[in-house]
Design a protein around this motif. Structure first.
Motif, short mmCIF file in Angstrom:
data_model
loop_
_atom_site.label_atom_id
_atom_site.label_comp_id
_atom_site.label_asym_id
_atom_site.label_seq_id
_atom_site.Cartn_x
_atom_site.Cartn_y
_atom_site.Cartn_z
N ASN A 38 0.90 -1.16 -0.05
CA ASN A 38 0.38 -0.11 0.09
C ASN A 38 1.12 1.04 0.23
OD1 ASN A 38 -2.14 1.65 -0.37
ND2 ASN A 38 -2.58 1.75 2.20
N VAL A 40 0.85 5.39 -1.84
CA VAL A 40 0.44 6.99 -1.91
C VAL A 40 1.82 7.40 -3.08
CG1 VAL A 40 0.80 8.02 0.21
CG2 VAL A 40 -0.86 8.92 -1.31
N GLU A 48 7.45 11.40 -1.50
CA GLU A 48 7.39 11.23 -0.12
C GLU A 48 7.36 12.86 -0.08
OE1 GLU A 48 10.06 12.97 0.34
OE2 GLU A 48 11.11 12.74 -1.89
N GLY A 51 10.43 13.62 3.05
CA GLY A 51 10.54 13.02 3.67
C GLY A 51 9.74 12.01 4.44
N LEU A 56 0.66 13.82 1.31
CA LEU A 56 0.54 12.80 0.35
C LEU A 56 -1.42 12.59 0.44
CD1 LEU A 56 3.68 11.17 -0.96
CD2 LEU A 56 2.14 13.58 -2.16
N GLY A 78 10.39 -1.78 5.61
CA GLY A 78 11.61 -1.11 6.27
C GLY A 78 11.58 -0.51 7.22
N GLY A 80 13.92 2.09 7.36
CA GLY A 80 14.02 2.90 7.25
C GLY A 80 12.81 3.96 7.12
N THR A 81 11.54 2.98 6.78
CA THR A 81 10.21 3.76 7.41
C THR A 81 9.61 3.73 8.20
OG1 THR A 81 9.23 3.31 4.63
CG2 THR A 81 7.32 3.73 5.82
N ALA A 84 11.36 6.49 9.61
CA ALA A 84 11.23 8.08 8.81
C ALA A 84 9.57 8.13 9.41
CB ALA A 84 11.45 8.05 7.53
N SER A 115 15.12 -4.83 8.90
CA SER A 115 16.41 -4.38 9.31
C SER A 115 18.03 -5.88 9.24
CB SER A 115 16.32 -3.69 10.14
OG SER A 115 17.75 -2.74 10.21
N GLY A 184 5.73 -0.50 2.99
CA GLY A 184 6.71 0.33 2.52
C GLY A 184 8.30 -0.20 2.62
N PRO A 186 9.97 2.48 0.02
CA PRO A 186 10.87 2.12 -1.36
C PRO A 186 11.71 1.09 -2.38
CG PRO A 186 10.45 4.27 -1.31
CD PRO A 186 10.13 3.77 -0.12
N ILE A 215 11.83 10.75 -4.08
CA ILE A 215 11.95 9.56 -3.89
C ILE A 215 10.45 8.82 -3.95
CG2 ILE A 215 11.12 7.56 -1.92
CD1 ILE A 215 13.13 8.76 -0.17
#
Ligand SMILES: NC(=O)c1ccc[n+]([C@@H]2O[C@H](COP(=O)([O-])OP(=O)(O)OC[C@H]3O[C@@H](n4cnc5c(N)ncnc54)[C@H](OP(=O)(O)O)[C@@H]3O)[C@@H](O)[C@H]2O)c1
Length: 248
Positions: A38, A40, A48, A51, A56, A78, A80-81, A84, A115, A184, A186, A215
């Protein structure tokens, strides 16, 4: 929210739609996985703004986002998500918890974070949740960070130098977490889709242009060939399109 009319410029259907019905998952055999992502995105493909993805999506996107979570066995992201977007536990209202129990699911889906480096803060709010999160990692992960996180999460080792996405899905399915919602980011999305492991993509197309150098919903290395998807449905609200694409 309504169904967009075929041919575009559709008047939304007058009645609000039953999101559970539109996003119903197919049956998943024990030990197997169905992976839905999923995302956006803006019209020009940005995933993004500064960041984070929050700018969105509007209220309809949040309704779809919640519904997809409530239908899933596990929410996969992930690292990173997770960092963030400051991930916390999935919120499930009492009535939905009962529905999930009746359907043979845990009342609340756990969050699973992928990770390799394990640069995750064990005091982050995700790790203080009632529902213990999972961390999917690899043998090369630093032993000290592994020990710290093992105190607050269930650790699954799925690969040597990096997490093998197929092994990660297998480990989740073996725990009865076959209906996987990947939120996510990405890099993880590209790894799953590029390996042929993505069964469906739910994409909100937000009616704005964000501009260059953002991104996208996939990141990382180029694939040798495109992945073909088939349209499942299109819903519309306030100019946003809610697309469901299934793997061919
Ligand atoms: N528009 C949307 O719907 C949406 C959705 C999600 C995210 N986003 C945006 O995407 C951005 C984050 O992007 P990102 O690429 O950093 O996200 P990501 O895919 O969530 O995180 C990448 C990290 O995940 C770990 N990882 C992924 N695959 C792995 C594998 N096979 N083996 C080991 N580790 C793996 C690695 O963590 P380690 O470095 O710890 O090893 C890697 O650095 C944020 O700006 C966020 O807002 C947008």
């Amino acid at each position: 929210m309504g169904q967009a009319a075929a041919g575009g410029h559709g008047e939304p259907a007058p009645d609000d739609v039953d999101l559970d019905a539109w996003y119903r998952l197919p049956p998943v055999a024990a030990g197997k996985a169905h992976v839905r992502s999923n995302f956006v995105s803006s019209l020009d493909g940005a995933a993004e703004v500064d960041g984070r993805s929050g700018a969105l999506g509007g209220s309809a996107d949040r309704r779809v986002f919640r519904t997809l979570r409530w239908l899933a066995d596990v929410v996969l992201v992930g690292a990173g998500t997770a960092v963030a977007e400051d991930y916390g536990p999935v919120i499930v209202p009492p009535q939905r918890r009962e529905q999930r129990l009746a359907a043979g699911q845990a009342p609340v889906p756990p969050v699973a974070v992928i990770s390799g480096s394990l640069r995750l803060d064990p005091s982050a709010r995700l790790f203080g949740a009632d529902v213990r999160p999972l961390v999917l990692t690899c043998r090369a992960a630093p032993a000290d960070r592994y020990r710290e996180l093992a105190a607050v999460a269930d650790m699954l080792v799925c690969g040597d130098e990096t997490v093998d996405p197929a092994a990660a899905l297998h480990a989740l399915a073996e725990r009865g977490l076959g209906r996987v919602l990947c939120e996510g980011g990405p890099s993880l999305h590209a790894a799953l889709a590029g390996a042929g492991l993505l069964d469906e993509l739910c994409l909100t197309l937000a009616p704005l242009l964000v501009g260059p150098d953002r991104i996208r919903i996939v990141g990382g290395h180029r694939w040798p060939m495109p992945v073909t998807m088939a349209l499942g449905h299109v819903l519309e609200e306030d100019g946003s399109l809610f697309l469901r694409y299934l793997r061919r």
